[in-house]
Write a protein that holds these residues in place. Structure first.
Motif, PDB file in Angstrom:
ATOM      1  N   TYR A 239       0.838  -1.201   0.000  1.00  0.00           N
ATOM      2  CA  TYR A 239       0.000   0.000   0.000  1.00  0.00           C
ATOM      3  C   TYR A 239       0.874   1.252   0.000  1.00  0.00           C
ATOM      4  CZ  TYR A 239      -3.682  -3.304   1.222  1.00  0.00           C
ATOM      5  OH  TYR A 239      -4.566  -4.365   1.211  1.00  0.00           O
ATOM      6  N   ARG A 240       1.950   1.216   0.756  1.00  0.00           N
ATOM      7  CA  ARG A 240       2.829   2.382   0.845  1.00  0.00           C
ATOM      8  C   ARG A 240       3.566   2.643  -0.458  1.00  0.00           C
ATOM      9  NH1 ARG A 240       4.728   0.785   7.030  1.00  0.00           N
ATOM     10  NH2 ARG A 240       2.857   1.652   8.027  1.00  0.00           N
ATOM     11  N   ASP A 241       3.734   1.612  -1.283  1.00  0.00           N
ATOM     12  CA  ASP A 241       4.369   1.776  -2.591  1.00  0.00           C
ATOM     13  C   ASP A 241       3.352   1.879  -3.716  1.00  0.00           C
ATOM     14  OD1 ASP A 241       6.807   1.710  -1.392  1.00  0.00           O
ATOM     15  OD2 ASP A 241       7.458  -0.210  -2.219  1.00  0.00           O
ATOM     16  N   ALA A 242       2.062   2.004  -3.370  1.00  0.00           N
ATOM     17  CA  ALA A 242       1.019   2.016  -4.400  1.00  0.00           C
ATOM     18  C   ALA A 242       1.143   3.211  -5.337  1.00  0.00           C
ATOM     19  CB  ALA A 242      -0.369   1.994  -3.758  1.00  0.00           C
ATOM     20  N   ALA A 243       1.569   4.367  -4.826  1.00  0.00           N
ATOM     21  CA  ALA A 243       1.725   5.537  -5.698  1.00  0.00           C
ATOM     22  C   ALA A 243       2.802   5.286  -6.749  1.00  0.00           C
ATOM     23  CB  ALA A 243       2.058   6.775  -4.871  1.00  0.00           C
ATOM     24  N   GLU A 244       3.886   4.646  -6.349  1.00  0.00           N
ATOM     25  CA  GLU A 244       4.939   4.296  -7.303  1.00  0.00           C
ATOM     26  C   GLU A 244       4.434   3.249  -8.295  1.00  0.00           C
ATOM     27  OE1 GLU A 244       8.906   4.288  -8.954  1.00  0.00           O
ATOM     28  OE2 GLU A 244       7.565   5.698  -7.947  1.00  0.00           O
ATOM     29  N   SER A 245       3.630   2.316  -7.822  1.00  0.00           N
ATOM     30  CA  SER A 245       3.023   1.336  -8.726  1.00  0.00           C
ATOM     31  C   SER A 245       2.153   2.028  -9.757  1.00  0.00           C
ATOM     32  CB  SER A 245       2.186   0.332  -7.925  1.00  0.00           C
ATOM     33  OG  SER A 245       2.962  -0.347  -6.964  1.00  0.00           O
ATOM     34  N   ALA A 246       1.353   2.994  -9.304  1.00  0.00           N
ATOM     35  CA  ALA A 246       0.474   3.727 -10.211  1.00  0.00           C
ATOM     36  C   ALA A 246       1.283   4.500 -11.253  1.00  0.00           C
ATOM     37  CB  ALA A 246      -0.412   4.682  -9.422  1.00  0.00           C
ATOM     38  N   ARG A 247       2.359   5.154 -10.817  1.00  0.00           N
ATOM     39  CA  ARG A 247       3.188   5.925 -11.753  1.00  0.00           C
ATOM     40  C   ARG A 247       3.783   5.016 -12.825  1.00  0.00           C
ATOM     41  NH1 ARG A 247       8.160   6.926 -12.942  1.00  0.00           N
ATOM     42  NH2 ARG A 247       9.005   5.585 -11.303  1.00  0.00           N
ATOM     43  N   LYS A 248       4.289   3.875 -12.410  1.00  0.00           N
ATOM     44  CA  LYS A 248       4.904   2.958 -13.370  1.00  0.00           C
ATOM     45  C   LYS A 248       3.857   2.346 -14.299  1.00  0.00           C
ATOM     46  CE  LYS A 248       9.054   1.794 -10.730  1.00  0.00           C
ATOM     47  NZ  LYS A 248       9.845   0.718 -10.074  1.00  0.00           N
ATOM     48  N   ASN A 249       2.651   2.105 -13.789  1.00  0.00           N
ATOM     49  CA  ASN A 249       1.575   1.622 -14.655  1.00  0.00           C
ATOM     50  C   ASN A 249       1.268   2.632 -15.745  1.00  0.00           C
ATOM     51  OD1 ASN A 249       1.189  -0.848 -13.384  1.00  0.00           O
ATOM     52  ND2 ASN A 249      -0.452  -0.113 -12.058  1.00  0.00           N
ATOM     53  N   HIS A 250       1.151   3.901 -15.357  1.00  0.00           N
ATOM     54  CA  HIS A 250       0.844   4.941 -16.351  1.00  0.00           C
ATOM     55  C   HIS A 250       1.971   5.103 -17.359  1.00  0.00           C
ATOM     56  CE1 HIS A 250      -3.059   6.431 -15.161  1.00  0.00           C
ATOM     57  NE2 HIS A 250      -2.690   6.404 -13.892  1.00  0.00           N
ATOM     58  N   ASP A 251       3.214   5.041 -16.892  1.00  0.00           N
ATOM     59  CA  ASP A 251       4.348   5.132 -17.817  1.00  0.00           C
ATOM     60  C   ASP A 251       4.290   4.001 -18.847  1.00  0.00           C
ATOM     61  OD1 ASP A 251       5.275   7.346 -16.498  1.00  0.00           O
ATOM     62  OD2 ASP A 251       6.870   6.293 -15.416  1.00  0.00           O
ATOM     63  N   ALA A 252       3.971   2.802 -18.398  1.00  0.00           N
ATOM     64  CA  ALA A 252       3.902   1.658 -19.304  1.00  0.00           C
ATOM     65  C   ALA A 252       2.740   1.782 -20.277  1.00  0.00           C
ATOM     66  CB  ALA A 252       3.785   0.363 -18.497  1.00  0.00           C
ATOM     67  N   LEU A 253       1.600   2.284 -19.787  1.00  0.00           N
ATOM     68  CA  LEU A 253       0.425   2.409 -20.654  1.00  0.00           C
ATOM     69  C   LEU A 253       0.602   3.486 -21.716  1.00  0.00           C
ATOM     70  CD1 LEU A 253      -2.329   1.896 -17.961  1.00  0.00           C
ATOM     71  CD2 LEU A 253      -1.951   0.443 -19.969  1.00  0.00           C
ATOM     72  N   GLU A 254       1.479   4.446 -21.470  1.00  0.00           N
ATOM     73  CA  GLU A 254       1.773   5.438 -22.504  1.00  0.00           C
ATOM     74  C   GLU A 254       2.463   4.804 -23.703  1.00  0.00           C
ATOM     75  OE1 GLU A 254       3.992   8.627 -20.793  1.00  0.00           O
ATOM     76  OE2 GLU A 254       2.292   9.383 -19.611  1.00  0.00           O
ATOM     77  N   ARG A 255       3.097   3.660 -23.475  1.00  0.00           N
ATOM     78  CA  ARG A 255       3.766   2.960 -24.570  1.00  0.00           C
ATOM     79  C   ARG A 255       2.823   2.000 -25.281  1.00  0.00           C
ATOM     80  NH1 ARG A 255       7.657   3.027 -20.374  1.00  0.00           N
ATOM     81  NH2 ARG A 255       7.171   0.869 -19.744  1.00  0.00           N
TER      82      ARG A 255
END
Length: 320
Positions: A239-255
């Protein structure tokens, strides 16, 4: 021989050997027809439970909070009739290592994939619930070429379908209040240490449709896994790393969006009313199914129905 039909590699460091168990004080449950394995995954040991048909399609199972691989115990025998089945404890979960950091879902996904590579699994179907589904979504973004398809059971995905705010309406807040609580530094550990069973028991009783879904022994098992050294902090770290998970998900989806088949599995009384609808903006091939008479813990509450919908999904996509 197809990718699906390659049996897992057997080597001396992957045989059943409880001396490798990084959590030796935690009782290790056996399941008939399945073998415990510990494999190296980018420098940590992950616990895998493997059985079924060595020449069949491989199905990989990931569980969520506050559970372990044992969440699939009633689903695994049914799947094993036709499939090669591997249930994996995520980092910090069950009988896997509890590293100090690296709980964003892209880091965890890399470790899960490393474990499957060590098990000589070239391509597989991925099935995941709750936080396991967080990891599965990120794994699909990173390693789509290794997947035949992915099924996600009742989970909000960080940055994708997980809400940014917690509702204040009591009729809805009980489903998601813990996201904010788990983010607070140190306080959850202070309040929960020594009270893990009460905390785990609340989730298992309240979020299941029937409060009798889990017996005392099952609650004891999951509570002991979290109470074992490093378990509580590791559980909170997702949960504490969820924001980083979200950021990396969005970065990947941009590709690019997911092209692998995705099955969204919802339940009549779960947390996410329509998993397929929540995922479809990010996936080109998303379908959904609703399992009746179940709350959040679908594999525990309706194991036969879970086996049926997963088998139908795999059969349909293999024919396609």
């Amino acid at each position: 021989m197809t990718d699906d039909a390659i049996a897992p590699k057997r080597s001396c460091d992957q045989d059943q050997d409880q001396d490798q168990n990084p959590v030796p004080g935690l009782p290790l449950h056996d399941l008939a027809g399945f073998t415990h394995r510990w494999v190296d995954a980018e420098g940590i040991r992950l616990h895998a439970v493997e059985g079924g048909q060595p020449a069949g399609p491989t199905v990989v199972l990931l569980a969520g909070f506050p559970q372990t691989w044992w969440a699939w115990r009633e689903v695994m025998p049914g799947l094993a009739e036709r499939f090669h089945v591997i249930a994996i404890d995520l980092p910090g979960q069950g009988h896997s290592d509890r590293p100090q950091g690296g709980y964003d879902t892209h880091t965890v996904a890399s470790r899960v994939q490393a474990a499957l590579t060590a098990l000589n699994v070239p391509k597989y179907w991925l099935v995941a619930h709750d936080i396991g589904a967080w990891v599965a979504f990120s794994l699909a973004l990173k390693y789509e070429e290794r997947l035949h398809g992915v099924a996600l059971l009742d989970a909000g995905i960080p940055g994708i379908t997980l809400p940014d705010s917690i509702p204040t309406d009591p009729d809805r807040a009980w489903k998601t209040w813990h996201f904010a609580f788990h983010l607070v530094p140190e306080l959850p550990e202070t309040l929960l240490a020594g009270r893990e069973r009460d905390y785990v028991g609340w989730f298992l009783k309240v979020k299941a449709l029937s409060p009798n879904t889990f017996d005392d022994a099952e609650i004891d098992h999951y509570a002991a896994a979290i109470a074992a050294e490093g378990g509580l902090s590791a559980s909170l770290a997702y949960y504490r790393d969820a924001a980083e998970s979200a950021r990396k998900n969005h970065d990947a989806l941009e590709r690019g969006h997911l092209t692998v088949p995705v099955l969204g599995v919802s339940s009549s009384h779960g947390s996410i009313p329509d998993m397929a609808a929540s995922i479809s903006p990010w996936a080109e091939n998303a379908t959904g199914v609703l399992i009746p008479q179940a709350g959040h813990f679908i594999p525990d509450e309706q194991p036969d129905a879970t086996v049926d919908v997963l088998t139908a999904f795999i059969d349909h996509e293999r024919v396609e």
